[in-house]
Write an enzyme that holds these catalytic residues in place. Structure first.
Site, mmCIF file in Angstrom:
data_model
loop_
_atom_site.group_PDB
_atom_site.id
_atom_site.type_symbol
_atom_site.label_atom_id
_atom_site.label_comp_id
_atom_site.label_asym_id
_atom_site.label_seq_id
_atom_site.Cartn_x
_atom_site.Cartn_y
_atom_site.Cartn_z
ATOM 1 N N TYR A 56 0.828 -1.204 0.000
ATOM 2 C CA TYR A 56 0.000 0.000 0.000
ATOM 3 C C TYR A 56 0.868 1.262 0.000
ATOM 4 O O TYR A 56 1.806 1.389 0.779
ATOM 5 C CB TYR A 56 -0.932 0.034 1.223
ATOM 6 C CG TYR A 56 -1.737 1.329 1.294
ATOM 7 C CD1 TYR A 56 -2.741 1.578 0.367
ATOM 8 C CD2 TYR A 56 -1.455 2.312 2.236
ATOM 9 C CE1 TYR A 56 -3.449 2.767 0.382
ATOM 10 C CE2 TYR A 56 -2.160 3.500 2.269
ATOM 11 C CZ TYR A 56 -3.150 3.718 1.336
ATOM 12 O OH TYR A 56 -3.846 4.905 1.356
ATOM 13 N N GLY A 63 -6.674 4.919 -0.612
ATOM 14 C CA GLY A 63 -8.035 4.971 -0.093
ATOM 15 C C GLY A 63 -8.850 3.803 -0.612
ATOM 16 O O GLY A 63 -8.432 2.641 -0.574
ATOM 17 N N HIS A 86 -5.677 15.771 -5.199
ATOM 18 C CA HIS A 86 -6.013 16.091 -3.810
ATOM 19 C C HIS A 86 -5.881 17.596 -3.521
ATOM 20 O O HIS A 86 -6.359 18.063 -2.492
ATOM 21 C CB HIS A 86 -5.130 15.303 -2.847
ATOM 22 C CG HIS A 86 -5.501 13.848 -2.744
ATOM 23 N ND1 HIS A 86 -5.787 13.068 -3.831
ATOM 24 C CD2 HIS A 86 -5.624 13.037 -1.658
ATOM 25 C CE1 HIS A 86 -6.068 11.840 -3.433
ATOM 26 N NE2 HIS A 86 -5.987 11.792 -2.123
ATOM 27 N N ASN A 199 -0.172 13.069 4.176
ATOM 28 C CA ASN A 199 -0.852 12.251 5.165
ATOM 29 C C ASN A 199 -0.487 12.643 6.589
ATOM 30 O O ASN A 199 0.178 11.884 7.294
ATOM 31 C CB ASN A 199 -0.479 10.779 4.912
ATOM 32 C CG ASN A 199 -1.666 9.870 5.064
ATOM 33 O OD1 ASN A 199 -2.570 10.152 5.836
ATOM 34 N ND2 ASN A 199 -1.651 8.769 4.341
ATOM 35 N N ARG A 287 -15.769 37.489 42.036
ATOM 36 C CA ARG A 287 -15.315 36.550 43.064
ATOM 37 C C ARG A 287 -14.815 35.236 42.467
ATOM 38 O O ARG A 287 -13.911 34.603 42.994
ATOM 39 C CB ARG A 287 -16.464 36.289 44.044
ATOM 40 C CG ARG A 287 -16.066 35.514 45.252
ATOM 41 C CD ARG A 287 -17.139 35.390 46.324
ATOM 42 N NE ARG A 287 -18.472 35.783 45.930
ATOM 43 C CZ ARG A 287 -19.562 35.034 46.158
ATOM 44 N NH1 ARG A 287 -19.455 33.851 46.726
ATOM 45 N NH2 ARG A 287 -20.757 35.469 45.813
#
Length: 514
Positions: A56, A63, A86, A199, A287
């Site tokens: 891969y 993807g 992309h 990535n 306060r």
């Protein structure tokens, strides 16, 4: 500008180095050991690329398309294509400092020796940063899973000599022209390199690091303005005693209370709550100021812990492990960073909300213990700071909307392969707006509190408050008087807070505040 050199090794980086590169234009230098680690990891990728079995990111698609084995003659095209396809962002450009942080943090991971890129890719990324070349990155395009894909792709595109970038002169031009002018050769991507450039959680992390730095200053600023408001309302500083905060041991709360106490040291305005209209207790916005600001400080401490862990990380998929294995993983998921970004937006909204309540109290003659309505010179003829508080209220309302978490949303992508995403980029973008608006809210309280203190004639504020008054007036914020064009005063106060001038003025008397 800070022009010192930041050395990038193989073991991560620091928040200070991110800020130095993103905001201070520090130069980047690659450590020799990092380049050696990069080269060693690349050899692993080259060996795998030569084998017939698909791996891969090296010899497959990405993807939902990871099932396809890519032949050697198409792999360079595959890497170019992933970057081009992309680089699909839309909307306005994001800020230069964000893009520089994004690039530097991707460089940090590339230099780790866990991504498998060649040394030339790392060297070219550093060269772009040092040349002041800033790729055009757009507002929309990241889901915060598989990293900040579209923003990082626009940066990778510039590395290839494609797309547009801003030069050191601030002019946007074709990246190819800018690279040529600076003698930088475009990178011809090889196996794994396109994926490795895209990535990571670098955009959301860079924005988290810068937001943490800004919020640290703003929490201190808010302690100072809270102390000034307490003085102006003739409140008691007894609630700030360290022994009270020791029995509820939240460190942020103790730090805020101590800051306020030091600003109020030797004030002639505190302790008058039993004078003409006795009151047993001050309102919550006075306060409980340390409790609210302190909770935000502790949230900030957690966010910094998350950021530090991420700064030490190498985020990519797949990664080259020390034993030479190349493994797919889910470390690119932005959830840890996204949660921290959302937590900070909540803290910013609440800090702004309590500051606005103090401002409103200063302007209301029924609750301000003797101050004129709206701190006006001639109420009725003059409106004083009435509409400054409207502006502050509008900012607070916006901050509350920005506090709605992005990280609880998820929208599936990549044909349901990427079916749960972090939305961390969106969380980071809205936090930047929240930080800007919180700065403005604190600036309005500063304008009101300093005016109110000056209207307490016959009473002498503490030395730290006097130092703040002198500095804020020198910065262009005028004191009490008739109505005038108010926007310039508010802008000057905003710049004073944003620059750190408020903290510096107080610390000139108190010494370093938390």
């Amino acid at each position: 500008m800070d022009m010192h050199t930041v050395v990038v090794g193989s073991s991560g980086t620091t928040a200070d180095d991110v800020i130095a590169v993103a905001r201070g234009a520090a130069r980047v230098e690659l450590a020799a050991e990092a380049l050696s680690a990069v080269a060693a990891a690349r050899q692993v990728i080259d060996d795998l690329a030569a084998k017939p079995e698909p791996v891969y990111g090296v010899s497959t698609g990405f993807g939902a398309l990871a099932v396809r084995h890519i032949s050697p003659d198409l792999r360079a095209q595959l890497q170019r294509n992933i970057v081009r396809s992309h680089a699909a962002g839309m909307g306005p450009r994001v800020e230069r400092e964000v893009v520089r942080a994004l690039m530097f943090l991707r460089l940090k991971t590339l230099a780790s020796g866990r991504t498998g890129v060649r040394p030339v890719v790392v060297e070219t990324m550093a060269a772009l940063l040092n040349a002041g070349i800033t790729p055009v990155v757009h507002e929309y395009g990241s889901l915060g899973c598989s990293g900040d894909l579209a923003p990082l792709s626009h940066c990778a595109l510039a590395l290839m000599g494609e797309g547009d970038a801003e030069g050191p002169d601030g002019v946007v031009r074709p990246a190819a022209e800018l690279l040529a002018e600076h003698g930088i050769a475009p990178v011809e991507l090889r196996e794994k390199e396109g994926l490795a450039l895209l990535n990571g959680t670098d955009g959301m992390l860079g924005m988290l690091v810068m937001a943490c730095a800004d919020l640290a200053r703003l929490f201190t600023s808010a302690d100072i303005t809270a102390a000034l408001s307490l003085e102006a309302l003739l409140g008691t500083d007894k609630v700030l005693a360290p022994e009270l905060h020791a029995i509820r041991p939240h460190p942020g709360q103790a730090a805020s209370a101590d800051n306020m106490l030091r600003v109020l040291a030797d004030s002639g305005l505190t302790g008058h709550h039993q004078d003409d209209a006795p009151r047993v207790q001050d309102a919550y916005s006075i306060r409980c100021a340390p409790q609210v600001a302190g909770a935000g400080r502790d949230t900030l401490a957690h966010a910094r812990l998350v950021a530090d862990r991420e700064l030490a990380a190498a985020v990519d998929n797949p990664v080259v492990l020390p034993d030479g294995r190349v493994e797919s993983n889910g470390n690119f998921h932005g959830a840890p960073v996204a949660y921290a970004l959302d937590f900070l937006a909540i803290a910013a909204a609440d800090l702004a909300s309590i500051a606005e309540r103090r401002t409103d109290r200063l302007l209301d003659k029924n609750r301000s213990h003797g101050l004129p309505p709206f701190l006006a010179a001639d109420a009725g003829v003059d409106s004083g700071l009435m509409i400054a508080q409207y502006t502050q209220a509008a900012l607070v309302s916006e901050l509350k909307r920005l506090a709605v978490p992005a990280s609880v949303d998820s929208i599936p992508s990549s044909a349901m392969q990427e079916d749960h995403v972090s939305m961390g980029w969106s969380a980071a973008r809205k936090l930047r707006t929240a930080v800007d608006n919180l700065t403005r809210v604190i600036a309005v309280e500063l304008v009101a509190a300093t005016r109110a203190v000056e209207l307490r004639t016959g009473l002498t504020p503490g030395p730290a408050t006097r130092a703040v008054l002198a500095s804020v007036r020198a910065a262009g914020v005028e004191g009490p008087g008739g109505d005038r064009y108010l926007a310039p005063d508010l802008a000057a106060a905003d710049a004073f807070v944003r620059s750190g001038g408020l903290v510096e003025a107080a610390e000139a008397v108190t010494g370093p505040l938390a």
